[in-house]
Design an enzyme around this catalytic site. Structure first.
Site, PDB file in Angstrom:
ATOM      1  N   HIS A 115       0.761  -1.237  -0.163  1.00 57.12           N
ATOM      2  CA  HIS A 115       0.014  -0.064  -0.049  1.00 57.12           C
ATOM      3  C   HIS A 115       0.731   1.315   0.094  1.00 57.12           C
ATOM      4  O   HIS A 115       0.665   2.014  -0.785  1.00 57.12           O
ATOM      5  CB  HIS A 115      -0.809  -0.006   1.118  1.00 57.12           C
ATOM      6  CG  HIS A 115      -1.761  -1.214   1.409  1.00 57.12           C
ATOM      7  ND1 HIS A 115      -2.157  -2.044   0.402  1.00 57.12           N
ATOM      8  CD2 HIS A 115      -2.353  -1.683   2.521  1.00 57.12           C
ATOM      9  CE1 HIS A 115      -2.843  -2.842   0.706  1.00 57.12           C
ATOM     10  NE2 HIS A 115      -3.069  -2.740   1.976  1.00 57.12           N
ATOM     11  N   ARG A 131       2.278  13.176   3.548  1.00 58.75           N
ATOM     12  CA  ARG A 131       2.400  14.328   3.779  1.00 58.75           C
ATOM     13  C   ARG A 131       3.746  15.012   2.775  1.00 58.75           C
ATOM     14  O   ARG A 131       5.017  14.301   3.112  1.00 58.75           O
ATOM     15  CB  ARG A 131       2.669  14.839   5.331  1.00 58.75           C
ATOM     16  CG  ARG A 131       1.427  14.268   6.008  1.00 58.75           C
ATOM     17  CD  ARG A 131       1.531  14.636   7.588  1.00 58.75           C
ATOM     18  NE  ARG A 131       1.395  15.786   7.749  1.00 58.75           N
ATOM     19  CZ  ARG A 131       0.204  16.220   8.209  1.00 58.75           C
ATOM     20  NH1 ARG A 131      -0.766  15.317   8.449  1.00 58.75           N
ATOM     21  NH2 ARG A 131      -0.049  17.599   8.601  1.00 58.75           N
ATOM     22  N   ARG A 183      -4.710  13.169   1.873  1.00 56.93           N
ATOM     23  CA  ARG A 183      -5.263  12.405   2.882  1.00 56.93           C
ATOM     24  C   ARG A 183      -6.111  11.235   2.426  1.00 56.93           C
ATOM     25  O   ARG A 183      -7.108  11.616   1.465  1.00 56.93           O
ATOM     26  CB  ARG A 183      -6.187  13.048   3.998  1.00 56.93           C
ATOM     27  CG  ARG A 183      -6.510  12.295   5.217  1.00 56.93           C
ATOM     28  CD  ARG A 183      -7.124  12.940   6.324  1.00 56.93           C
ATOM     29  NE  ARG A 183      -8.257  13.645   5.963  1.00 56.93           N
ATOM     30  CZ  ARG A 183      -8.636  15.008   6.280  1.00 56.93           C
ATOM     31  NH1 ARG A 183      -8.216  15.527   7.057  1.00 56.93           N
ATOM     32  NH2 ARG A 183      -9.815  15.375   5.771  1.00 56.93           N
ATOM     33  N   LYS A 208      -0.887  23.818   3.327  1.00 54.67           N
ATOM     34  CA  LYS A 208      -0.768  24.841   4.504  1.00 54.67           C
ATOM     35  C   LYS A 208       0.073  26.091   3.959  1.00 54.67           C
ATOM     36  O   LYS A 208       1.292  25.625   3.550  1.00 54.67           O
ATOM     37  CB  LYS A 208      -0.173  24.122   5.756  1.00 54.67           C
ATOM     38  CG  LYS A 208      -0.873  22.845   6.301  1.00 54.67           C
ATOM     39  CD  LYS A 208      -0.026  22.646   7.342  1.00 54.67           C
ATOM     40  CE  LYS A 208      -1.143  21.624   8.294  1.00 54.67           C
ATOM     41  NZ  LYS A 208      -0.551  21.395   9.651  1.00 54.67           N
TER      42      LYS A 208
END
Lengths: 500, 500, 500, 500
Positions: free
Chosen positions: B250, B356, B385, B395
């Site tokens: 995965h 991330r 996500r 961000k």
């Protein structure tokens, strides 16, 4: 940017602010309210004095009565509002005099000293008067009422001349009595928010600066539109026209801020150095790269909206443009070949001021091969909106969730104004506060002014010498067709024609 | 990606789907419901047949009863739900047989032909069985029940071996009976949304691709955490451990999708070519770049959460890791030197799966000079996500509106899932539909598998040969401390330790 | 790329090379001399056998006599030359047979085995015959004379068909008897030097790769010109024309090598994968982007140079192009919008083969403002010359030393061929050696061939269906004017019209 | 940069050059010869006057005799040399006076007027005197001998103070009598060739600028070494030391020129603006980033080379550094994190002045995988050599032609000085000519000076306050070991330790 009025020093130092032209509209509507707001928020020093100065006779009380009607407290400041207003008005005084009279200012000086009462006093003169009086007041005030211990500063508002020559004349006139450091030329469209937001976005995030150049940006559009005409107050405007009134200063300042290189620091002089460099790299505007228009009357919903010529304060057969579009170029390494389109007009269908950055198409677009739609049109776009509602957002393509592959366009808000429920201060507050603090970031320097006039003066001369007639457009419309052709000539589509 | 079941052809063609291992949990909970959802949404061809195949004896009706309890209609599909379920069940049948028996499949073939009724029939076998049976079923099914006119395809689920050798053995075993084109290796975490969103973002917008490299990206973190343990079902897991169960497939797939070069087209083979290139460019993982852990029991709020060793299905003194962190590197021009940190664990404090991307600091940061705060930490971060709630957000630093200059951090949602209120389909639906459509984008090719094992096999061998003991961490905690040291070794701070 | 002929193994293994079509011109002029050069340099295994195979009857001695006249020793190899030639000829044999006869090759097999004398023998067949015989020989040789222990490989030369269909037919024909791994399609213009130099320059230096894209490169020109015509040997040529003979293979291969992405390794398959990607990203060539020409007779200095139509082997009124120019595009992220201009012709004023990369102008050029000269023309240019004299050089602007500021243009030699006085080996040597070594980097794979034909087939069909007449140009001239207009259409100036 | 001496004006205008300190060494060896060379080349205006001024008594003839011995004609100017020298000397005169005496300069003024004979005269004063006399002469000359119609300019040579404070004092002293426009601070290492070559290379070629940043450049080395010591003339030097004498001015100027952003134009002020920006972005140098050394005596080949302390003009136990190495940083977006290593020393093994730019390693280097050699060391390097023999060359990796793949390193000469056989003028010629022409590009502005001292003053103070002892190194060696450790601390290898 330390304040001159430090903690311990507040007892001993003071600031005196003289609003020259105190009986005028601007003073009443903007300057005194801004001073009160600064007072309310605690941004003025503990001790301060405000003087209205004008030719008409008035008592202190009359002044107080006049301005008290315009003072308001913000929603979150209702507490003690009346009390605060009272205290503020107690520090407001009036002095009647002639603008070109040193004596009048000497008398003012005596009254100021009286209020200053031996403190180390700095003095700010806000010249809310026609530009032909600037030099007179500069002379009289500097000779008659300069501060002796603290600083003396003078705020002036545009117009700063009608072209390169008259602007230079004004600059030289002021320079006889004031040093460049003392002069604060306001461009109040230069909202500090925009400046600082743009700087924060570009220079404190890694992800924007790499995109900030001709390599990724296809064109830039600086758009200013008002949804009303001169409405009986066209007298002053007719003498200047939309290019001088909006383009050469407000829009050009926005271009300079947008396009500048990273300054060596965030100091005002360093930022202004970079702005001057952008302006000096710009090509002189040519007549064939300008389209001018003038609005005509229009009936809509049974209401007749008057044309510019219908304004009784406007001379008969005036050919002053109320609309202009222009194609500009910055001939430096970063922006070479990127059309900078400007558009400014009165009596248009909408009210807005914004910069739109259209990005280039995606090279070798994989999705182009898959879809029939013209993905070249679906390029990214960054919109920096100054008004209404300051905002910065980015248009991107994304996938609609679910089985199958459908693309959609989203707006990414880069600045969530809704997140911050504080009322954004009026630009006059910022600018007066900056002048008191000696922060010149948002004021225009003489060399900036010179460079700005250098770009526009040739075309202004040509328009006047050839008496070029503006294209007429209906009140409330999207402006002259010519603006579309000008954009098309540089392969640009105006971004403000859609829904956002 | 045309569908085999075109308009006119629907009368004449059909698809038969055989769920091998129909009595298992996965079949009941996931496969039959997914088939029903596809049917409900109109994604199955007009005529189709579904067969359950297993060793246990069962009638068609018993099968229907069993699976009917798991079929549900989505909120927006309540209409005619019962009716639809009935019709669907009418197309479901059961056949009992031995997995290694050609005869059993020949009998199935007869029943299939009966249902196919002379149509051009394609056949899909879903192998919901332990991997040691894969080759047997491949042999029996391909010899006994291959389609004669249409295609024959086989879906297999991980684990695809325990290391490079056993995986190669399995690959070769299958290759005796099936061509690579016929084999569909599922990695059901590879949600199509993620793949296609990532591709849409990178390749249909101009603004992201320039940032997608070592020049701007400081590190990448691929994080998978579950907030529950094996809970009495650790028998299978103990034989594999978290690295084989989650990381090697995965998480590695996510890295490949994230890091690949632009494919020449969006075709499945072209995308898989690029994924293989990324995997082949990755350095073999070394023992010193891995941290392993195992959860122990923990009492919280009066509740005792059992340790891994407390699971009765887990062998005594098992040293199988339930947590692992690893530092990987892609040694190509785009990613050279960028640490790719992976972390996967059970019984942690939160449930999530995400990538991330931490960006580098702003070079020569102007704001660093102005502020005391460590703006190097305040770098941009892009978060992709996968669960819970698929989302992509960035961000950034922005200015708090108002007088004065204060910086703040905002999350820009790049994918407004809230904008789209359609329920996102389960990954099983997508994958089965893709197998029917012959779209292999989300399935793993043999060379991908080989490359993936190449990266992890050395460290797996080393862990086992040296019998490395895992660091114990409490159930519900943030995992072993060692993961922090591993990150620190490469100058990385885990991004999932904050609030988002 | 290990060699089959390791130290210890040399006693036990051998290579047998059969030149099929041994009586042809190419065999005599190129293949046997190349084999000898490899032998002389020690690149052949210790034991080897060379067989000539053709229909004509000949003894071994006759073959040896024939070829001995073409063998030469290089300047630095004069020592023992005659001795070496003798030894080499002793390993050369002749076998007469029919190309489509399995029997003939079985007889050859017996003779080969005799020479191989029980060693582990690999066999290389060099098919120096017309393409219509390729499949026959592939069948006969593979059935009658394949190696039993070592490898069997077949070298074929272009033309590989006349268009997409005939090429596919040939590919499929060969595929019946040979696997893709066994087939070595030669493009002998693909000098290994160029390939490897380009790769070394781009991928082992930091300073070139950043420039290798549409961002910096304005256009690419691939130029091939011969200064002689068909000269009585136009029969074969007339059937193909310059586009098939030069453009679709040689020039396109150069484009693919130049334009490819970085391969995942330097392995042959990885490089070929990248080449195929470039070809698949190329737009199909359109008729309006092609200019064709045919040379006519020309008298110069009293000498009459014959036109193409004057060649007695050329059919009357042939409209076969002896010159073509084309504008191609690679629609991927790296090259989107960069015109790739190709030009190939016979009987032109000069002989050369080169790639010229013209860089964009310097944005915001500071020197443009200072000088009157058109510095936009004075852009940098990178020239990769394949012949005559392999070289790579970069044209830059520099300052003439001394008081005052004058600019000048310099050529930077990136490859100092003069530094290396070793004679550069003929491309046949490399290619045969590579085939023996199993290094397929310089050979064309079937999917490459397919992609290449895909680009050119539509325009070839259109030219033939519409019987487009070529523009006539004088023997020894710079070719048709149309080539200039084609370039101008894409804002390109041919770089080979100046002095270098 | 128009010359004051236009066509028609030459009859009416003149330039008078006064060499203050005419009896000194520099005047004789450099200034008068440079003036003659300018005259010979026709760079002086048609009418000019040269005055020597000093305290000693001398007749015009004595001056002429003294300087005539130092005048030479270049190889290509042998013709009429003696004749030209005679004519030149006729325009040379002498005036004896006190440096701090206004009267002395008034007398000079009379003599100058006499020679100027009513022409429009400009006056240049070359202050070839110790710095403590600068302000005296500025006062006396400006008051007593300023030009009345033309310009008055003053050339001063370093040292401009010993630190930030003394430099500011000198600046302020001069500013009392001269405007900044009148002051020409020479740094004669700032050869115009280097400046303009660097600018031409970077800004008129597309291929260099993209590489000019932290993204591609790993470190920069600015190296100055002399192969001789103070040799009995250390008195002046000992008061300053190598940091003040070489680093803070010459080397720092080279860094500024190398590292600056593109100026808005090539005008002197625009270039100097950019230089100041670089200097202001530099971090203050810290003590731990400096290594100092002093040479000691060394016997080689039977010859004893004296140590610095052996120089009789040097105070006993002097700790003045004759060698220094320093690590500097430019904290802006372009250069953030790139170490700028400086090294300057006397009595080293070689004589050179150069900038070396070492590029980063190739990311994901394909060749690294193939070869055993450390290709990370084999990075590209750009060398800009100021002396001996101005040159710019780039080191690249290339392939050795021939079968097989061997890499090699080549030097690409970017400036073929051998192509241009003209003798390169001495820097004094350029600088005097520039001062006459009013071209300030190569002179140092007051804010530059201030920024430069800002960087070095803290470390200079620390060295003196802590009385840091220099590391001793043998005369003729490669300098202190500490320099290697300093470089290693920032992961740098000095590039001047190899053969080129």
């Amino acid at each position: 940017t330390t304040r001159d009025t430090g903690e311990g020093g507040s007892q001993l130092s003071t600031v005196s602010i003289t609003v020259v032209g105190a009986s005028g509209d601007l003073a009443k509507k903007k300057i005194f309210p801004a001073l009160f707001a600064l007072y309310y928020e605690g941004h003025l020093p503990e001790h301060f004095t405000i003087f209205g100065f004008a030719r008409s006779k008035m008592t202190n009380e009359e002044l107080r009565t006049t301005i008290s009607s315009t003072l308001t407290c913000r929603i979150d400041q209702r507490e003690n509002c009346a009390d605060k207003i009272d205290k503020f008005l107690q520090r407001c005084f009036y002095h009647s005099g002639q603008y070109n009279s040193e004596d009048s200012f000497r008398q003012l000086d005596i009254k100021l000293k009286d209020q200053e009462a031996g403190r180390v006093a700095s003095r700010l003169f806000y010249l809310s008067i026609p530009p032909n009086l600037f030099v007179d007041v500069a002379r009289s005030a500097s000779r008659g009422a300069s501060a002796t211990q603290g600083w003396t500063r003078v705020i002036v508002e545009k117009p700063f001349g009608r072209d390169a020559d008259s602007s230079a004349e004004l600059t030289n006139g002021l320079a006889q009595y004031l040093s460049e450091e003392q002069i604060y030329r306001i461009d109040h469209y230069l909202g500090k928010e925009l400046v600082e937001n743009l700087s924060v976005l570009r220079f404190s995030n890694l992800v924007f600066e790499p995109l900030w150049s001709r390599q990724y940006i296809r064109n830039v559009q600086v758009i200013f539109s008002e949804d009303f005409g001169t409405e009986g107050r066209g007298g002053y405007f007719d003498n200047y026209g939309i290019i001088r009134d909006i383009m050469q200063n407000h829009l050009l300042q926005m271009v300079a801020l947008f396009g500048m290189e990273a300054p060596v620091t965030l100091d005002a002089e360093d930022i202004r150095n970079e702005k001057v460099k952008v302006l000096r790299s710009m090509r002189k505007l040519k007549l064939e790269d300008v389209v001018i228009g003038q609005y005509k009357s229009h009936v809509k919903g049974g209401v007749k909206y008057p044309g510019y010529g219908d304004d009784p304060t406007v001379p008969k057969n005036s050919i002053t443009p109320t609309f202009a579009a222009a194609a500009l170029f910055i001939d430096n390494a970063r922006w070479d070949g990127v059309p900078i389109l400007m558009k400014a007009g009165k009596a248009l269908h909408t009210r807005r001021a914004e910069i739109r950055i259209q990005f280039r198409h995606v090279p070798g677009n994989l999705y182009k091969k898959l879809f029939a739609t013209d993905l070249d049109l679906a390029t990214n776009e960054l919109v920096i909106r100054v008004q209404p509602d300051e905002a910065i957002y980015l248009k991107i393509n994304n996938k609609v969730p679910g089985l199958g592959l459908r693309l959609d366009k989203s707006n990414l808000n880069l600045l969530y104004s809704e997140r911050y429920n504080k009322e954004i201060p009026d630009s006059y507050e910022r600018l007066i506060l900056d002048a008191i603090d000696g922060d010149k970031r948002l004021f225009i320097r003489n060399d900036e002014l010179e460079a700005a006039w250098g770009i526009f003066t040739p075309v202004l001369k040509a328009l006047e010498e050839k008496r070029v007639s503006p294209e007429l457009y209906p009140y409330g419309s999207r402006g002259p067709i010519g603006a579309y052709y000008l954009a098309a000539k540089y392969n640009v589509r105006w971004g403000d024609m859609g829904d956002n």
